[in-house]
Structure formats: C-alpha cells, structure tokens
Design an enzyme around this catalytic site. Structure first.
Site, mmCIF file in Angstrom:
data_model
loop_
_atom_site.group_PDB
_atom_site.id
_atom_site.type_symbol
_atom_site.label_atom_id
_atom_site.label_comp_id
_atom_site.label_asym_id
_atom_site.label_seq_id
_atom_site.Cartn_x
_atom_site.Cartn_y
_atom_site.Cartn_z
ATOM 1 N N CYS A 67 0.871 -1.173 0.000
ATOM 2 C CA CYS A 67 0.000 0.000 0.000
ATOM 3 C C CYS A 67 0.913 1.229 0.000
ATOM 4 C CB CYS A 67 -0.979 -0.009 1.180
ATOM 5 S SG CYS A 67 -0.266 0.225 2.819
ATOM 6 N N HIS A 100 13.634 -14.623 12.651
ATOM 7 C CA HIS A 100 13.230 -14.602 14.058
ATOM 8 C C HIS A 100 11.722 -14.716 14.263
ATOM 9 C CE1 HIS A 100 17.151 -12.379 15.405
ATOM 10 N NE2 HIS A 100 17.385 -13.501 14.745
#
Length: 166
Positions: A67, A100
């Site tokens: 966006c 992670h």
C-alpha cells in the site's frame, strides 16, 4: 515442488506491484495477484485480508502486500489468524522478520521504497529461513493469541524471565 506466492495491493501499489511480480517470476515463483488491478481509489484492508486469508488457509506459503506506507495493509493482514505480516522498508528487517518471527506476509509501501529497494527487500526476505529454537516460544505465543487462548499464552509466558505480572 513449485514455488508460489500471493500478492496484493491497493491503488497506491499498482505501479510497484508488476515490478515485484516480474522479479518474483524471474526467481521461479508462480505469482497469483489478488488485486487491485486498477489505479481507481480503493481500500487497503480488502487486499491485506485477501493476501492474509490465502496464506493462513495454506493455499500459499507466503504473501506480499503493498500500500502507500505498508502499515495499513500489514495491520489488515495481521487481523487474519495465522498471519505474521511484517511491514519493512529495508532488507535487514525483512531478513530478520523471517529468521526470528517466521513472517509469512511481507508488506512495504510504494510511497516509501522504490522499485530497486523493494526488490532487495523481497530478496532478503525470500532468502532467509526461520531459525526456530529460541524464537519458537514467541511464535507459539502469537498462535495462542490468534486462537484467543489465554491459558496457553499464560503457560508459555510463565517461562519468560522478567515478564509483566498483570
């Protein structure tokens, strides 16, 4: 096994999206575009949800959503249980979001990053692998939140030193 990915954007991302699609295809990905396909003003939650649902359902292992800033569409994607959307504007955060956080939807802003930087972000994200190990409990906590399961979340978080006692 065929590599596939789903992509979506609102009207602001309409010019950057085909650049990313071409880049993904050059890397051997089959890309499915869930819209929008016009520059006519539209709402980013529609496309964040569409990408998120296709990933959370298992239809696609990964998704990309674009966006203006990447923020709104990442919020929308993260409303879908099972989605771990990361809004990033540089490659290092994209890489670590996979290593992670096991992110499965990558979000960025067409008004924030140019096409070359966007390709670098995509590459860093796709080339990284989830490390598991010490990060898995956190992913399990997120899954407990998705499932609205406070008991499981509490059990998992009890193992965390210095946790909030709320």
């Amino acid at each position: 096994m065929e590599k596939s990915i789903v992509i979506g954007s609102d009207h602001v991302g309409i010019e950057l999206k085909p650049v990313i699609v071409a880049h993904l295809e050059s890397r051997g990905y089959k890309v499915v575009d869930v819209g929008t396909d016009t520059a006519e003003r539209t709402d980013y939650p529609i496309y964040g949800q569409a990408v998120g649902q296709r990933v959370a359902s298992g239809e696609f292992p990964l998704g990309i959503a674009i966006c203006g800033t990447g923020v709104g569409i990442s919020i929308a994607a993260n409303k879908v249980a099972g989605v771990r959307a990361a809004c990033v504007s540089e490659p290092y955060s994209a890489e670590l979001s996979r290593r992670h956080n096991n992110s499965n939807v990558l979000c960025f802003g067409a008004r924030v990053v140019g096409s070359e930087l966007a390709k670098m972000i995509v590459d860093a994200w796709l080339d990284a692998n989830y490390e598991g190990d010490r990060h898995q409990r956190r992913i399990d906590e997120l899954a407990a939140e998705d499932a609205r399961d406070p008991e499981t979340f509490a059990k998992l978080s009890q193992a965390v030193p210095n946790r909030i006692n709320a």
